[in-house]
Design a protein around this motif. Sequence first.
Motif, PDB file in Angstrom:
ATOM      1  N   TYR A 280       0.793  -1.091  -0.529  1.00  0.00           N
ATOM      2  CA  TYR A 280      -0.653  -0.048  -0.305  1.00  0.00           C
ATOM      3  C   TYR A 280       1.139   1.004   0.475  1.00  0.00           C
ATOM      4  N   SER A 281       2.061   1.412   1.228  1.00  0.00           N
ATOM      5  CA  SER A 281       3.013   2.562   1.409  1.00  0.00           C
ATOM      6  C   SER A 281       3.397   2.572  -0.213  1.00  0.00           C
ATOM      7  N   THR A 282       4.089   1.817  -0.535  1.00  0.00           N
ATOM      8  CA  THR A 282       5.236   1.522  -2.279  1.00  0.00           C
ATOM      9  C   THR A 282       4.120   1.973  -3.311  1.00  0.00           C
ATOM     10  N   GLN A 283       3.026   1.732  -3.340  1.00  0.00           N
ATOM     11  CA  GLN A 283       2.264   2.476  -4.880  1.00  0.00           C
ATOM     12  C   GLN A 283       2.108   4.281  -4.171  1.00  0.00           C
ATOM     13  N   ILE A 284       2.023   4.338  -2.490  1.00  0.00           N
ATOM     14  CA  ILE A 284       1.138   5.422  -2.596  1.00  0.00           C
ATOM     15  C   ILE A 284       2.937   6.877  -2.790  1.00  0.00           C
ATOM     16  N   PHE A 285       3.340   6.158  -2.198  1.00  0.00           N
ATOM     17  CA  PHE A 285       5.319   6.736  -2.503  1.00  0.00           C
ATOM     18  C   PHE A 285       5.924   6.706  -3.722  1.00  0.00           C
TER      19      PHE A 285
ATOM     20  N   SER B 292       4.016   7.776  -6.356  1.00  0.00           N
ATOM     21  CA  SER B 292       2.774   8.560  -6.784  1.00  0.00           C
ATOM     22  C   SER B 292       2.919   9.891  -6.296  1.00  0.00           C
ATOM     23  N   ALA B 293       3.071  10.089  -5.119  1.00  0.00           N
ATOM     24  CA  ALA B 293       3.149  10.946  -4.348  1.00  0.00           C
ATOM     25  C   ALA B 293       4.427  11.380  -3.777  1.00  0.00           C
ATOM     26  N   PHE B 294       5.934  11.366  -4.625  1.00  0.00           N
ATOM     27  CA  PHE B 294       7.313  11.148  -4.308  1.00  0.00           C
ATOM     28  C   PHE B 294       7.525  11.491  -5.455  1.00  0.00           C
ATOM     29  N   GLY B 295       6.279  11.100  -6.853  1.00  0.00           N
ATOM     30  CA  GLY B 295       7.457  10.840  -8.199  1.00  0.00           C
ATOM     31  C   GLY B 295       8.719  10.338  -8.113  1.00  0.00           C
TER      32      GLY B 295
ATOM     33  N   LEU C 279      12.834  -0.414  -0.754  1.00  0.00           N
ATOM     34  CA  LEU C 279      13.095  -1.630   0.379  1.00  0.00           C
ATOM     35  C   LEU C 279      11.861  -2.200   1.042  1.00  0.00           C
ATOM     36  N   LYS C 280      10.888  -2.877   0.625  1.00  0.00           N
ATOM     37  CA  LYS C 280       9.751  -2.899   0.900  1.00  0.00           C
ATOM     38  C   LYS C 280      10.090  -4.426   1.870  1.00  0.00           C
TER      39      LYS C 280
ATOM     40  N   HIS D 156     -15.323  16.002   9.527  1.00  0.00           N
ATOM     41  CA  HIS D 156     -15.262  16.902   7.707  1.00  0.00           C
ATOM     42  C   HIS D 156     -14.632  17.563   8.019  1.00  0.00           C
ATOM     43  N   LEU D 157     -14.273  18.561   8.955  1.00  0.00           N
ATOM     44  CA  LEU D 157     -13.722  19.780   8.536  1.00  0.00           C
ATOM     45  C   LEU D 157     -12.025  19.630   7.902  1.00  0.00           C
ATOM     46  N   TYR D 158     -11.594  18.263   8.775  1.00  0.00           N
ATOM     47  CA  TYR D 158     -10.056  17.934   7.858  1.00  0.00           C
ATOM     48  C   TYR D 158     -10.053  17.231   6.976  1.00  0.00           C
ATOM     49  N   LYS D 159     -11.115  16.430   6.478  1.00  0.00           N
ATOM     50  CA  LYS D 159     -11.231  16.283   5.287  1.00  0.00           C
ATOM     51  C   LYS D 159     -11.916  16.640   3.944  1.00  0.00           C
ATOM     52  N   GLU D 160     -12.280  17.833   4.707  1.00  0.00           N
ATOM     53  CA  GLU D 160     -12.463  18.691   3.426  1.00  0.00           C
ATOM     54  C   GLU D 160     -11.334  19.814   3.107  1.00  0.00           C
ATOM     55  N   GLU D 161     -11.231  20.931   3.980  1.00  0.00           N
ATOM     56  CA  GLU D 161     -10.262  21.162   3.874  1.00  0.00           C
ATOM     57  C   GLU D 161      -8.704  20.911   4.222  1.00  0.00           C
ATOM     58  N   LEU D 162      -8.297  20.171   4.772  1.00  0.00           N
ATOM     59  CA  LEU D 162      -7.265  19.657   5.219  1.00  0.00           C
ATOM     60  C   LEU D 162      -6.453  18.334   3.690  1.00  0.00           C
ATOM     61  N   ARG D 163      -6.167  18.132   4.397  1.00  0.00           N
ATOM     62  CA  ARG D 163      -4.818  17.049   3.391  1.00  0.00           C
ATOM     63  C   ARG D 163      -5.459  15.907   3.156  1.00  0.00           C
ATOM     64  N   GLY D 164      -6.889  15.908   2.824  1.00  0.00           N
ATOM     65  CA  GLY D 164      -7.879  14.149   3.153  1.00  0.00           C
ATOM     66  C   GLY D 164      -6.892  12.736   3.360  1.00  0.00           C
ATOM     67  N   PHE D 165      -7.360  11.725   2.930  1.00  0.00           N
ATOM     68  CA  PHE D 165      -7.033  10.614   3.106  1.00  0.00           C
ATOM     69  C   PHE D 165      -6.980   9.842   1.728  1.00  0.00           C
ATOM     70  N   TYR D 166      -5.993   9.429   2.175  1.00  0.00           N
ATOM     71  CA  TYR D 166      -5.939   7.722   0.882  1.00  0.00           C
ATOM     72  C   TYR D 166      -6.963   6.488   1.428  1.00  0.00           C
ATOM     73  N   LEU D 167      -7.275   6.206   2.897  1.00  0.00           N
ATOM     74  CA  LEU D 167      -8.413   5.041   3.286  1.00  0.00           C
ATOM     75  C   LEU D 167      -9.668   5.842   3.096  1.00  0.00           C
ATOM     76  N   ASN D 168     -10.842   5.036   2.839  1.00  0.00           N
ATOM     77  CA  ASN D 168     -11.600   5.537   3.482  1.00  0.00           C
ATOM     78  C   ASN D 168     -11.684   5.409   4.918  1.00  0.00           C
ATOM     79  N   TYR D 169     -11.437   6.540   5.145  1.00  0.00           N
ATOM     80  CA  TYR D 169     -11.735   6.753   6.371  1.00  0.00           C
ATOM     81  C   TYR D 169     -12.739   6.031   8.032  1.00  0.00           C
ATOM     82  N   GLU D 170     -14.193   5.635   7.207  1.00  0.00           N
ATOM     83  CA  GLU D 170     -15.331   5.118   7.950  1.00  0.00           C
ATOM     84  C   GLU D 170     -15.309   3.777   8.063  1.00  0.00           C
ATOM     85  N   LYS D 171     -14.351   3.011   6.435  1.00  0.00           N
ATOM     86  CA  LYS D 171     -14.687   1.485   6.163  1.00  0.00           C
ATOM     87  C   LYS D 171     -13.565   0.761   7.243  1.00  0.00           C
ATOM     88  N   ASP D 172     -12.209   1.987   6.562  1.00  0.00           N
ATOM     89  CA  ASP D 172     -10.477   0.709   6.689  1.00  0.00           C
ATOM     90  C   ASP D 172      -9.579   0.960   7.820  1.00  0.00           C
ATOM     91  N   LEU D 173     -10.688   1.621   8.822  1.00  0.00           N
ATOM     92  CA  LEU D 173      -9.574   1.510   9.967  1.00  0.00           C
ATOM     93  C   LEU D 173     -10.172   0.062  11.628  1.00  0.00           C
TER      94      LEU D 173
END
Length: 673
Positions: free
Chosen positions: A442-447, A449-452, A458-459, A596-613
């Motif tokens: 999961y992290s490998t894929q994000i790294f 794309s997010a870091f280019g 090294l996984k 909702h403030l954090y999700k909408e106005e700040l960084r947002g999430f990769y996971l579905n916060y309500e389903k995947d925790l």
Amino acid sequence: MRAILSGVHQKKGLQVLEFELLDVTGSLEQAYMLFVEKNSLASIMKPITKVLNHNIVRVNIDAQDFHFDMADQTEFEWQIFMVNNGIDHTNVIQVESEYLSDRHQLELTSYYQFNSDAQGMALFNIRTHQSDEDFMINSVNLTDTDLELTGYNKINGIRIKNQRIILRNQTNNGKLEYPVSKKMFQGMFTVSIPLTDIPQNSVGELYIKYNLEGNEITQRLIISKSLSGQSTIAQLPGNRMITLEKRFDNGILVKEFLGASLLQKISAAGGKAHGIIDVIRMVQDKLNLARMRFLFRSGHSPYENTTIIFESFGGRQVGDSPYAIYKVFKTLYPGINMIWSIDRSQKSFCKQNGIAYVVRRTNKWVRILEKSQFWISNARFPTWVKKPNYVTYIQTWHGTPLKKLGLDIENVSMPGTTTAKYHKNFVREANRWDALVSPNDYSTQIFRSAFGFNNQILKIGYPRNDELINTNPDEIVAIKEQLGIPLDKKVVMYAPTYRDNQFAEKGKYTFELPFDLDDFRKSFGDDTVLILRMHYLISNALDISNYSDFVYDFSNYPNISDLYLVSDLLITDYSSVFFDYAYLKRPILFYPYDYHLYKEELRGFYLNYEKDLPGKIAGNSKELLAEINHALAHPDMSANQKFMNFYNRFCAINDGLSSLKVVNYVMHQIESV
């Protein structure tokens, strides 16, 4: 053809959407609007109700149709498409938006809002299961004579009646009540509270009471947006001051107090000297930075003996994964020259533990950094640090990403930078990393794309987590004794994330605990202690001096893994700490009080916060205390299927040997030269 949402009108409980069409070709007889919900992929088709002219059309919807009962979904985010079935083909275009609406209540516990995404495409958002104890207002201001409030007086087109604003004194629970008698615009109310009515030396909170379809309702007033741009300070005769403050939970506090005396003002004026000192230090920092840039441009050659530079969080710690790797190196290869790059605050720790160090941003630091063959760090070096071509730079990073990173952050609100500058610096730095440690796929894929990032990954899992796997119960007891935590008490750890919007100005950060310590002590204080692990930027904003008998602040403790090991329960919100804590298979609670403030106005999430925790979510402090009680009674999560699914996805590859694997990687590079 283009379609643009240009307006929304309320009519008899319905929402009338107006679209502007550009470059229209052909007939619109077979055209309709298609709404697609981003998470569930549910779809709703709505016909064009009226064509005002060739390029303006209207569609009627009922917002009540756009949410449905789902146990794990409280937000519905609808994209809008225009579909036109022609004779030869079907044309589908996504609708853009020029229209941003306020929040409109559908019911006491749900609202809708029209806005747009980062690409300017229209979104129709509905949120359900909001607290029925809160009432959203539009503005709150102090004038020379009054406290003025504005808000909507309808819920889904139904007028609320007999509104009264209540100012409740927190000290003695006294109440001042003011009827709403004025309208600002159609559908909105305004109320004025005379400032002279506000009791001296008081802290009050605002509420509203009203009638809706025969029911009397009392709710706390909240405002979701910042108070920036609104008037929040008023001065009254007799040196009285009144201020407005927004609480962490969006509530509004009205504070009355005596202003500064003449003597205090004179003393404060002396404080301006500190301002001058700050300016002088700022000039010195700029001169030092110019000197650093010059020194890095000077030519250097590598040391004859292999030298490794370690750094953690820009020198603010000697810890995390770099420290775990360092300890293995010291055991297996003590002949290698190893030096820590540190802030001056870490000098005593290094001296006490026999660790060779160099202080950052000194001439010696530039020389050692440039002549070393290996850099091992968990955060970015400044962009002006030059990386010689003979250096192998290993980036361990510092967490499994939940919040969006790097290029995936669409709007950067951190002080001292812009979104474009932040993205550019991130990519430039990431391309200097020769190897990047990843804890899972999961992290490998994000790294990537997010870091280019296109170099070696090294996984192997994070080296800092080796301790969680290899530590035995007796060693945990020893850590508790070292930290001064009673051995006969359970330990709850609270480790919230740093929020990008928690700065008052550059260099000054704010934070308020989102639950009451008195309530915690009353519920758990006899057999439980609370340890706090706050972000370093805000840890000094807390005052827990009245709770030293059961609250321990370990925000500056260098090794967070020790804190995981002694804790029976972790409480967090959006911090990635729970990915690491899950290695212990102990309960985790999530308290996202501003979700909702954090999700909408700040960084947002990769996971579905309500389903995947991997744990329960508490929506308010009352739910939090109840969930703490349940979690402490169920200390082992290894039989919880949802938790173990999470564990297998994010934790399973770490075998307790990650530090050794990085050491072996470095030794392979050395032997290959």
